[in-house]
Design a protein around this motif. Sequence first.
Motif, PDB file in Angstrom:
ATOM      1  N   ILE A   6       0.838  -1.207   0.000  1.00 52.73           N
ATOM      2  CA  ILE A   6       0.000   0.000   0.000  1.00 52.73           C
ATOM      3  C   ILE A   6       0.870   1.253   0.000  1.00 52.73           C
ATOM      4  O   ILE A   6       0.588   2.215  -0.717  1.00 52.73           O
ATOM      5  N   ASN A   7       1.942   1.229   0.792  1.00 53.69           N
ATOM      6  CA  ASN A   7       2.815   2.393   0.903  1.00 53.69           C
ATOM      7  C   ASN A   7       3.912   2.438  -0.156  1.00 53.69           C
ATOM      8  O   ASN A   7       4.682   3.393  -0.202  1.00 53.69           O
ATOM      9  N   GLY A   8       3.969   1.421  -1.009  1.00 52.03           N
ATOM     10  CA  GLY A   8       4.945   1.419  -2.095  1.00 52.03           C
ATOM     11  C   GLY A   8       6.385   1.325  -1.633  1.00 52.03           C
ATOM     12  O   GLY A   8       7.263   1.937  -2.231  1.00 52.03           O
ATOM     13  N   CYS A   9       6.652   0.549  -0.586  1.00 48.71           N
ATOM     14  CA  CYS A   9       8.011   0.429  -0.042  1.00 48.71           C
ATOM     15  C   CYS A   9       8.659  -0.874  -0.493  1.00 48.71           C
ATOM     16  O   CYS A   9       8.380  -1.943   0.059  1.00 48.71           O
ATOM     17  N   SER A  10       9.546  -0.770  -1.475  1.00 48.39           N
ATOM     18  CA  SER A  10      10.232  -1.966  -1.984  1.00 48.39           C
ATOM     19  C   SER A  10      11.188  -2.563  -0.957  1.00 48.39           C
ATOM     20  O   SER A  10      11.367  -3.786  -0.928  1.00 48.39           O
ATOM     21  N   GLU A  31       0.288 -17.179  -0.964  1.00 50.50           N
ATOM     22  CA  GLU A  31      -0.163 -16.443   0.225  1.00 50.50           C
ATOM     23  C   GLU A  31       0.424 -15.039   0.231  1.00 50.50           C
ATOM     24  O   GLU A  31      -0.281 -14.067   0.487  1.00 50.50           O
ATOM     25  N   MET A  32       1.702 -14.926  -0.069  1.00 47.00           N
ATOM     26  CA  MET A  32       2.320 -13.603  -0.043  1.00 47.00           C
ATOM     27  C   MET A  32       1.771 -12.706  -1.152  1.00 47.00           C
ATOM     28  O   MET A  32       1.631 -11.493  -0.941  1.00 47.00           O
ATOM     29  N   THR A  33       1.386 -13.272  -2.263  1.00 46.57           N
ATOM     30  CA  THR A  33       0.725 -12.485  -3.316  1.00 46.57           C
ATOM     31  C   THR A  33      -0.622 -11.987  -2.811  1.00 46.57           C
ATOM     32  O   THR A  33      -0.976 -10.817  -2.996  1.00 46.57           O
ATOM     33  N   ALA A  34      -1.372 -12.861  -2.157  1.00 48.35           N
ATOM     34  CA  ALA A  34      -2.659 -12.452  -1.576  1.00 48.35           C
ATOM     35  C   ALA A  34      -2.443 -11.343  -0.548  1.00 48.35           C
ATOM     36  O   ALA A  34      -3.198 -10.361  -0.514  1.00 48.35           O
ATOM     37  N   ASN A  35      -1.424 -11.488   0.281  1.00 46.02           N
ATOM     38  CA  ASN A  35      -1.135 -10.475   1.303  1.00 46.02           C
ATOM     39  C   ASN A  35      -0.836  -9.132   0.664  1.00 46.02           C
ATOM     40  O   ASN A  35      -1.329  -8.091   1.119  1.00 46.02           O
ATOM     41  N   ARG A  36      -0.044  -9.135  -0.390  1.00 47.09           N
ATOM     42  CA  ARG A  36       0.285  -7.888  -1.086  1.00 47.09           C
ATOM     43  C   ARG A  36      -0.960  -7.247  -1.692  1.00 47.09           C
ATOM     44  O   ARG A  36      -1.008  -6.043  -1.909  1.00 47.09           O
ATOM     45  N   THR A  78       8.347   2.203   9.229  1.00 48.14           N
ATOM     46  CA  THR A  78       9.519   1.666   8.532  1.00 48.14           C
ATOM     47  C   THR A  78       9.418   1.926   7.034  1.00 48.14           C
ATOM     48  O   THR A  78      10.428   2.215   6.383  1.00 48.14           O
ATOM     49  N   ASN A  79       8.220   1.845   6.471  1.00 45.22           N
ATOM     50  CA  ASN A  79       8.046   2.165   5.048  1.00 45.22           C
ATOM     51  C   ASN A  79       8.483   3.597   4.780  1.00 45.22           C
ATOM     52  O   ASN A  79       9.232   3.872   3.836  1.00 45.22           O
ATOM     53  N   TYR A  80       8.033   4.507   5.608  1.00 47.71           N
ATOM     54  CA  TYR A  80       8.345   5.920   5.408  1.00 47.71           C
ATOM     55  C   TYR A  80       9.835   6.194   5.569  1.00 47.71           C
ATOM     56  O   TYR A  80      10.424   6.909   4.769  1.00 47.71           O
ATOM     57  N   ILE A  81      10.455   5.634   6.614  1.00 47.01           N
ATOM     58  CA  ILE A  81      11.867   5.907   6.835  1.00 47.01           C
ATOM     59  C   ILE A  81      12.698   5.351   5.686  1.00 47.01           C
ATOM     60  O   ILE A  81      13.653   5.986   5.224  1.00 47.01           O
ATOM     61  N   ASN A  82      12.332   4.188   5.174  1.00 47.81           N
ATOM     62  CA  ASN A  82      13.067   3.613   4.043  1.00 47.81           C
ATOM     63  C   ASN A  82      12.855   4.405   2.765  1.00 47.81           C
ATOM     64  O   ASN A  82      13.782   4.563   1.967  1.00 47.81           O
ATOM     65  N   GLU A  83      11.674   4.918   2.555  1.00 53.91           N
ATOM     66  CA  GLU A  83      11.423   5.713   1.352  1.00 53.91           C
ATOM     67  C   GLU A  83      12.107   7.075   1.441  1.00 53.91           C
ATOM     68  O   GLU A  83      12.676   7.545   0.466  1.00 53.91           O
ATOM     69  N   VAL A  84      12.078   7.683   2.612  1.00 50.68           N
ATOM     70  CA  VAL A  84      12.756   8.971   2.793  1.00 50.68           C
ATOM     71  C   VAL A  84      14.249   8.812   2.537  1.00 50.68           C
ATOM     72  O   VAL A  84      14.862   9.619   1.829  1.00 50.68           O
ATOM     73  N   ALA A 131       7.701  -2.818  -5.395  1.00 47.82           N
ATOM     74  CA  ALA A 131       6.308  -2.454  -5.100  1.00 47.82           C
ATOM     75  C   ALA A 131       5.581  -2.202  -6.413  1.00 47.82           C
ATOM     76  O   ALA A 131       6.148  -1.660  -7.355  1.00 47.82           O
ATOM     77  N   ARG A 132       4.334  -2.608  -6.460  1.00 48.77           N
ATOM     78  CA  ARG A 132       3.505  -2.377  -7.644  1.00 48.77           C
ATOM     79  C   ARG A 132       2.833  -1.036  -7.611  1.00 48.77           C
ATOM     80  O   ARG A 132       2.416  -0.518  -8.620  1.00 48.77           O
ATOM     81  N   GLN A 133       2.673  -0.482  -6.410  1.00 56.42           N
ATOM     82  CA  GLN A 133       1.940   0.779  -6.273  1.00 56.42           C
ATOM     83  C   GLN A 133       2.566   1.620  -5.186  1.00 56.42           C
ATOM     84  O   GLN A 133       3.346   1.121  -4.395  1.00 56.42           O
TER      85      GLN A 133
END
Length: 164
Positions: free
Chosen positions: A56-60, A80-85, A142-148, A160-162
Amino acid sequence: MLQAVKQQLGSVPNLFRLVSNSPAALEGYLGMNSALAKGALPAATRERIALAVAEINGCSYCLSAHTYLGKHVAKLDDAEMTANRNGASNDPFADAAVRFAARVAERRGHVGGEDVAAVKAAGYSDAQVVEIVQHVALNTWTNYINEVAQTEIDFPVIGARQAA
């Protein structure tokens, strides 16, 4: 603190190195992780939520890390991990938690009473609902800190797909 991470994981992932720029932030992150690991949600559900939120947050970085952990620690399969994503789970009970977590992340916490009622009707306790929300918040951080920081991915790369 980084030595403790290395003992637990066998290495010090780049996320932890980044966060260690602020010892207070690292202490808080490790403390919250440790506390939640003792909580009411099993490791597999925690990884499922992490994958949904990272997508959702687009964090690779987080997708890469949690795909690795999901496969090697939580023993989740690729389907399962595809479903989770995609904000769901192939496990009926876990599906309610992942869907609720995705809704919380997408709506930035502004969910309706029907969303809470649905996860509780699936069998989740008040404590588990609180922990689901806390996992969304911690993973979003963690998504935000990694993207920043554009943290270099030190796991097999999953893109990330989105992005939010």
